[in-house]
Scaffold this active site. Structure first.
Site, PDB file in Angstrom:
ATOM      1  N   HIS A 134       0.859  -1.192   0.000  1.00 36.13           N
ATOM      2  CA  HIS A 134       0.000   0.000   0.000  1.00 36.13           C
ATOM      3  C   HIS A 134       0.893   1.239   0.000  1.00 36.13           C
ATOM      4  CE1 HIS A 134       0.959  -0.419   4.240  1.00 36.13           C
ATOM      5  NE2 HIS A 134       0.379   0.716   4.542  1.00 36.13           N
ATOM      6  N   HIS A 148       1.157   3.954   2.085  1.00 42.03           N
ATOM      7  CA  HIS A 148       1.663   4.729   3.216  1.00 42.03           C
ATOM      8  C   HIS A 148       3.183   4.799   3.068  1.00 42.03           C
ATOM      9  CE1 HIS A 148      -2.145   3.961   5.820  1.00 42.03           C
ATOM     10  NE2 HIS A 148      -2.204   5.122   5.214  1.00 42.03           N
ATOM     11  N   ASP A 177       5.903   4.553   4.765  1.00 42.46           N
ATOM     12  CA  ASP A 177       6.883   3.576   5.253  1.00 42.46           C
ATOM     13  C   ASP A 177       6.931   2.325   4.386  1.00 42.46           C
ATOM     14  OD1 ASP A 177       4.288   3.293   6.294  1.00 42.46           O
ATOM     15  OD2 ASP A 177       4.955   2.153   8.032  1.00 42.46           O
ATOM     16  N   HIS A 178       6.053   2.227   3.392  1.00 42.29           N
ATOM     17  CA  HIS A 178       6.037   1.045   2.525  1.00 42.29           C
ATOM     18  C   HIS A 178       6.437   1.358   1.082  1.00 42.29           C
ATOM     19  CE1 HIS A 178       4.063  -1.436   5.638  1.00 42.29           C
ATOM     20  NE2 HIS A 178       3.742  -0.241   6.062  1.00 42.29           N
ATOM     21  N   HIS A 197      -6.857  -2.527   6.083  1.00 37.29           N
ATOM     22  CA  HIS A 197      -6.069  -1.448   6.667  1.00 37.29           C
ATOM     23  C   HIS A 197      -6.847  -0.148   6.468  1.00 37.29           C
ATOM     24  CE1 HIS A 197      -2.490   0.365   8.215  1.00 37.29           C
ATOM     25  NE2 HIS A 197      -2.004   0.812   7.077  1.00 37.29           N
ATOM     26  N   ASP A 215       0.461  -4.507   7.262  1.00 36.24           N
ATOM     27  CA  ASP A 215      -0.494  -3.441   7.530  1.00 36.24           C
ATOM     28  C   ASP A 215      -1.934  -3.892   7.336  1.00 36.24           C
ATOM     29  OD1 ASP A 215       1.854  -2.104   7.964  1.00 36.24           O
ATOM     30  OD2 ASP A 215       1.055  -0.205   7.237  1.00 36.24           O
ATOM     31  N   HIS A 259       7.977  -4.534  11.388  1.00 36.19           N
ATOM     32  CA  HIS A 259       7.131  -3.336  11.303  1.00 36.19           C
ATOM     33  C   HIS A 259       6.762  -2.880  12.718  1.00 36.19           C
ATOM     34  CE1 HIS A 259       3.531  -0.887  10.185  1.00 36.19           C
ATOM     35  NE2 HIS A 259       4.187  -0.695   9.069  1.00 36.19           N
TER      36      HIS A 259
END
Ligand SMILES: [Zn+2]
Length: 303
Positions: free
Chosen positions: A58, A60, A62-63, A141, A208, A266
């Site tokens: 996805h 966000h 941090d990914h 999520h 997530d 994570h």
């Protein structure tokens, strides 16, 4: 699997944004390249030029914030090395194509990265990475998120004792395996006479999400389950609010799905020592690895 980073949301002094590189025979698959992935690859000895696929769960940050570095590094390597890099499929949720395009063209670059966008529009098999079948399953999520699963096809293993009995040796063994039969000194031998089925191995990437059917489907019977473990059970209300899992839930997921090895990662920055995550999940599963930046984790050897 080389763990490149283990931080959720914010990198810390000790943890880079979460990011993973899975080596599987001649394949090199990057999962969720968070910020800093290019540098972490250098530190870990992972060649981005050799990557054969990228899977983004996805959008966000941090990914995915490492995507510009990965893509521009591919372009750099493509311009400066003799060996041309191969096309690189990048899988991501289809409704996030705007974010993908921004990341892909985040700054000035002569884009010869050979990137092939692979937006995902629904669950199921989404492609092959070498011999491996790649599947995407929706997770739950705060935005569209897909988990991934890789399955190796079943293969054949020669049983040396059975082969010895046939009297066939040398290059004739290759002929027997290739054409399925061979007339040896002791008569006709078929491939089935000297081999057994070698069950393919599998890996799931569950990142997530809250605990959900999709996570169970991905993790079902896998050899290696990489699962988010953002919070401890004591912060379960936060996990529910932000649509994440606890270490305890990751342990329960691995146990319910019959996964062989569970890798927790994570982590929220509120836990400077992630070993507490391992303690919590280990109450539910007996093979738990707490991921650490730049420490490889082995897929368990074949059963
Ligand atoms: Zn997220």
């Amino acid at each position: 699997m080389v763990v490149l980073g283990t931080a959720s949301q914010l990198p810390t002094r000790r943890r880079s944004h979460n990011s993973y590189a899975l080596r599987w025979d001649d394949q090199l698959i990057l999962f969720d390249p968070g910020e800093g992935t290019q540098r972490q690859c250098t530190r870990a000895g992972v060649s981005i030029a050799r990557a054969t696929a990228v899977c983004v769960t996805h959008f966000h940050g941090d990914h995915c914030l490492g995507l510009p570095g990965v893509i521009q590094r591919r372009s750099f390597d493509n311009r400066t090395t003799a060996a041309t890099v191969k096309p690189l499929p990048i899988f991501f949720p289809g409704d996030g194509v705007q974010y993908f395009e921004r990341l892909r063209h985040a700054s000035i670059s002569h884009d010869v990265s050979a990137v092939v966008p692979q937006p995902i529009d629904g669950p199921g098999v989404i492609g092959k990475v070498g011999d491996l079948t790649l599947r995407a399953v929706p997770l739950e999520h705060r935005c569209t998120t897909y988990g991934y699963r890789l399955d190796e096809p079943d293969g054949l293993s020669v049983v040396p004792e059975r082969l010895a009995e046939t009297g066939i040796g040398g290059p004739d063994v290759g002929v027997l395996l290739e054409q399925g039969w061979f007339d040896g000194p002791n008569g006709r031998v078929t491939r089935d006479d000297v081999t057994i089925t070698r069950k393919g191995q599998s890996m799931a990437f569950v990142m997530d999400t809250v605990m959900c059917d999709g996570a169970l489907e991905l993790a079902d019977g896998v050899d290696l389950l990489v699962s988010e473990s953002t919070y401890l059970h004591e912060h379960a209300p936060l996990a529910a609010e932000y649509r994440h899992m606890t270490a305890r839930q990751a342990g329960e997921l691995a146990a319910a799905a019959g996964a062989r090895r569970l890798v927790l990662t994570h982590f929220s920055a509120r836990y400077p020592d992630a070993s507490v995550m391992g303690d919590e999940a280990s109450e539910f599963h007996n093979d738990v690895v707490v991921a650490e930046d730049l420490v490889p984790v082995a897929v368990p050897s074949r059963a």
